[in-house]
Design an enzyme around this catalytic site. Structure first.
Site, PDB file in Angstrom:
ATOM      1  NE  ARG A   1      23.219  40.453  54.569  1.00 20.93           N
ATOM      2  CZ  ARG A   1      23.629  39.188  55.079  1.00 20.93           C
ATOM      3  NH1 ARG A   1      23.750  38.451  55.831  1.00 20.93           N
ATOM      4  NH2 ARG A   1      23.577  38.511  53.908  1.00 20.93           N
TER       5      ARG A   1
ATOM      6  NE  ARG B   1      16.509  37.872  58.973  1.00 18.01           N
ATOM      7  CZ  ARG B   1      16.905  36.332  58.818  1.00 18.01           C
ATOM      8  NH1 ARG B   1      15.864  35.878  60.025  1.00 18.01           N
ATOM      9  NH2 ARG B   1      18.126  36.007  58.591  1.00 18.01           N
TER      10      ARG B   1
ATOM     11  NE  ARG C   1      11.665  40.777  53.396  1.00 19.85           N
ATOM     12  CZ  ARG C   1      12.597  40.258  53.233  1.00 19.85           C
ATOM     13  NH1 ARG C   1      12.985  40.594  54.403  1.00 19.85           N
ATOM     14  NH2 ARG C   1      12.177  38.758  53.093  1.00 19.85           N
TER      15      ARG C   1
ATOM     16  CG  ASP D   1      20.749  39.463  48.438  1.00 18.52           C
ATOM     17  OD1 ASP D   1      21.051  39.288  49.374  1.00 18.52           O
ATOM     18  OD2 ASP D   1      21.263  38.440  47.327  1.00 18.52           O
TER      19      ASP D   1
ATOM     20  CE1 TYR E   1      25.512  32.841  48.095  1.00 23.17           C
ATOM     21  CE2 TYR E   1      27.295  34.677  47.053  1.00 23.17           C
ATOM     22  CZ  TYR E   1      26.311  34.157  48.444  1.00 23.17           C
ATOM     23  OH  TYR E   1      26.633  34.370  49.318  1.00 23.17           O
TER      24      TYR E   1
END
Lengths: 359, 359
Positions: free
Chosen positions: B21, B25, B34, B70, B144
C-alpha cells in the site's frame, strides 16, 4: 469434580467438556429469555442470568457452567456509553485515544457497580456443577475501549501502544486492577475457577507481547487462588511467552496443534480446546471425524478439557453439542481406538448421521 | 535490479525495500487524484492508475512499483454487485452461499473484462523500476464472496468449507483459474514479479489448510515464470505447509520471527517483511529502533526484501517512509552494527527525531 480435577492435572473418570458460549443463541430457550431483554439487561437480572447460565448444564450435561456475563460488563458499569450492539459486539460512543480519557475510568466497587454479578454467582455456587467466572484481560479490554467497535486488526490499539507507551501502560494498569477485582468478586461469591480472555493478543509479535503485556497478565493470574484458564486466539507464535503467565490451564484454538502442545507443556499445564466452532455446522460425518481427531491428539494423560477454540456459533444445532458431550464422556479416555476406519461404525460416531442438519 | 535479484536470492548492492500500500492514502498526491474518483474508477483509468502506481516510486525511491489495483478487481469485473466501500472494504450485495451462486462466476476474458489493467501495466513496464503485479489467492477471494463484507473470523467461509467441501472446492477451482489468468495477464503485459495475497488463510488450522488450500496455491505459483511472492497474515502456525507452495519469496508479518525464518528457510526462499505498520505511527525513536531490529534479524545473507507485514496505514506520515527507504539502503547490509546502544547516535536513526509527528 472432574472439571476441577482436570484443571489441576489430576486423573479423571471421564474427559470433562464444556463449550465457550454454551449459554447463548444456539439454544431456543436462551433466545426466548432474551426476546424482551438486551444482553446487558439480562446480565443485570440475577434470575435471568442464573437461568441462562444453567440452561446448557441441564440440556447438554456439560461438566462446568460459565457465568452468563460479558467481558465488557465491568467497563459498561463504569462508562454507560459502552454498550453491546446485537450482531456487532461492544461499542463505545467516544473511543479512548488520549490521556484525558483515563479520567473516565476508575477502580471497580463491586457491591455498588456490579451487585447483580455477586448475586448471580452466589446462587449459581449452590449448584453441584462447578462454576467458571471470567474476565477480559487488559489488552483485550483496552482494544474495545480504543477501537470503539469491532476491529479486524486492532490497529488503533497497537498504534496507541506504539505512539504513547506510557499512556498505554497506565491504561493497562488501570484495566488490570478492574480485571482482578472483577475476578476476585466472582471467586469470593463462589466461582470455583476463572477464565481470563486475552482474546485479541494474537495480533502482537512475541517481542511486543513480552514488552507490553506479559507482566500484567502474570500479575493477574498470580493473584488468583482457584484454577485459572488462559484463553487466547491465534497465538501459536506467542505460546512460549504465554506459558510464562503460569495459568493452570492453557486454552488453545484450532490453529495451535494439540498434540504438540500437550507433549511440550502437558507436564506443566492442563490444556483446553481446540475444535474450530465452524466445524459444528458441517455434516455429522465431518463433525465425528474432527471430534475424534481432537480426542486422539489430546491423548489420555491427565490434564485435558474438551472445548472449542472459540465460542459456539449461534447457528449451531444444540443437539450436536449434547451428542458431543456424551461422546467425549464415553470415549475421551479410550486412547487411540477412535482413529481412522472406525469412523463409519456406529460406535464411534459422536453425532448420529443427519442430526447436524437440524433433523 | 536489486529487487529482482533479491527475489532470486542473488547478492545485491543495497537491501531492496518497498511497502505494501505504498500507493495509497498516506500520500497527499494520491488523495488529490482520488478526490473525484472512487477506487474502482481510478483503477479502471490507466492514466490515473499509472500515476498512482508511480507516485511512491518518485517520492520514496522504493525499489519496486506495485500495480495500483485491488484483489477484487477480477471479481468486480465479473459481478458488478461487488464494490469497495470506503473505510469498509469489499462488499457484495448477494453473498455466495450455495451451488446456484457458482453460475454468477465465469473465467476471466482479459481483453474484454480488464483491458484497463493491460493498458496500465504496459505503460508501467516502460519504467526502469520493476513492476510487481498481484492477485488475491482463491481462499481470500472466496472469503470476500462468501462473507459479503469484512469479517473478523471468516466464519461463513469456514462454515461453507465444512458444510459442503465439494461446492467449496469447485468455487476454489474457479477462483484459481481467475487468479492465474489475472496474474498471467499482468505478466504478459510486462509485470516482472507477482505477489499472491492469501491474506486470510491464517484463520485455518494446518490440517485444513493442507486439505483444502495447499494444492490450489501450489498450482497457481507453479504456473508462474517470474519471481513469485507469497503473502499471508498471521500464519506462523502454517509456515511449514506454506513453504510447500514454493514461492520465490515468503512475505511474513510481524508475528513470524524473521531471524528464525531466515535461518530455517533462507537457503530455499527469499524473505520479505516484516515490520508492523502500526509502528510507523510511533515517535521516531521507536520507529528507528524497530527498523534496526528488523534489519538485524534479517541479517546480510542474500534473499531479503525490506517491507511491512501489512499495508501502510492511511495515517502514516509519508516522510517516515522516505526516510526508511534511505536508511535501509544505507545500512541494510551493514550487519550487526545497528544494535542496541548506537540508536541514540545520529548515524543510526532512519527517522530524524520529530518527523514522525508530522513536523
Amino acid at each position: 469434580m472432574r472439571f476441577i480435577d482436570a484443571c489441576n492435572r489430576r486423573p479423571v473418570d471421564k474427559t470433562p467438556v464444556w463449550f465457550m458460549r454454551q449459554a447463548g443463541r444456539s439454544l431456543p430457550e436462551y433466545r426466548r429469555l432474551r426476546e424482551s431483554n438486551d444482553i446487558l439487561q439480562a446480565i443485570k437480572n440475577p434470575e435471568i442470568a442464573y437461568e441462562i447460565t444453567m440452561q446448557p448444564v441441564r440440556r447438554h450435561k456439560v461438566d462446568a457452567a460459565i457465568l452468563f456475563s460479558d467481558i465488557i460488563v465491568p467497563l459498561a458499569a463504569l462508562d454507560p456509553t459502552m454498550t453491546i450492539v446485537p450482531g456487532k459486539g461492544p461499542v463505545i460512543s467516544k473511543p479512548f485515544r488520549s490521556s484525558s480519557d483515563l479520567s473516565r475510568l476508575r477502580q471497580l466497587e463491586p457491591t455498588e457497580d456490579i451487585p447483580y454479578v455477586i448475586e448471580t454467582v452466589k446462587e449459581l455456587a449452590k449448584s453441584p456443577v462447578p462454576l467458571i467466572g471470567f474476565a477480559g484481560a487488559p489488552f483485550t479490554l483496552a482494544s474495545y475501549l480504543i477501537e470503539g467497535g469491532p476491529s479486524r486488526d486492532h490497529r488503533n490499539t497497537k498504534a496507541l501502544m506504539a505512539q504513547d507507551p506510557v499512556l498505554f501502560e497506565k491504561l493497562l494498569d488501570i484495566l488490570a486492577g478492574i480485571t482482578l477485582t472483577f475476578l476476585k468478586t466472582q471467586i469470593d461469591a463462589g466461582a470455583q475457577a476463572i477464565q481470563l480472555f486475552d482474546s485479541w493478543v494474537g495480533t502482537l509479535s512475541e517481542y511486543h507481547y513480552r514488552k507490553h503485556i506479559l507482566r500484567t497478565t502474570q500479575a493477574i493470574l498470580g493473584a488468583i487462588e482457584v484454577p485459572t484458564i488462559h484463553y487466547s486466539l491465534g497465538t501459536s507464535h506467542l505460546l512460549s511467552a504465554i506459558v510464562e503467565t503460569q495459568p493452570s490451564v492453557l486454552s488453545l484454538d484450532w490453529r495451535v496443534p494439540l498434540l504438540r502442545t500437550r507433549s511440550d507443556f502437558g507436564d506443566r499445564f492442563a490444556i483446553q480446546g481446540n475444535l474450530d466452532p465452524t466445524i459444528l455446522l458441517a455434516p455429522s460425518q465431518i463433525i465425528n471425524k474432527e471430534v475424534n481427531r481432537t480426542l486422539e491428539e489430546a491423548g489420555t494423560a491427565p490434564g485435558y478439557i474438551f472445548n472449542l477454540g472459540h465460542g459456539v456459533l449461534p447457528e449451531t444445532d444444540p443437539q450436536v453439542l449434547t451428542n458431543i458431550v456424551e461422546w467425549v464422556h464415553e470415549y475421551g479416555l479410550s486412547g487411540d481406538s477412535l482413529s481412522g476406519d472406525s469412523l463409519s461404525g456406529e460406535s464411534s460416531s459422536p453425532v448420529p448421521s443427519g442430526c447436524s442438519d437440524g433433523s
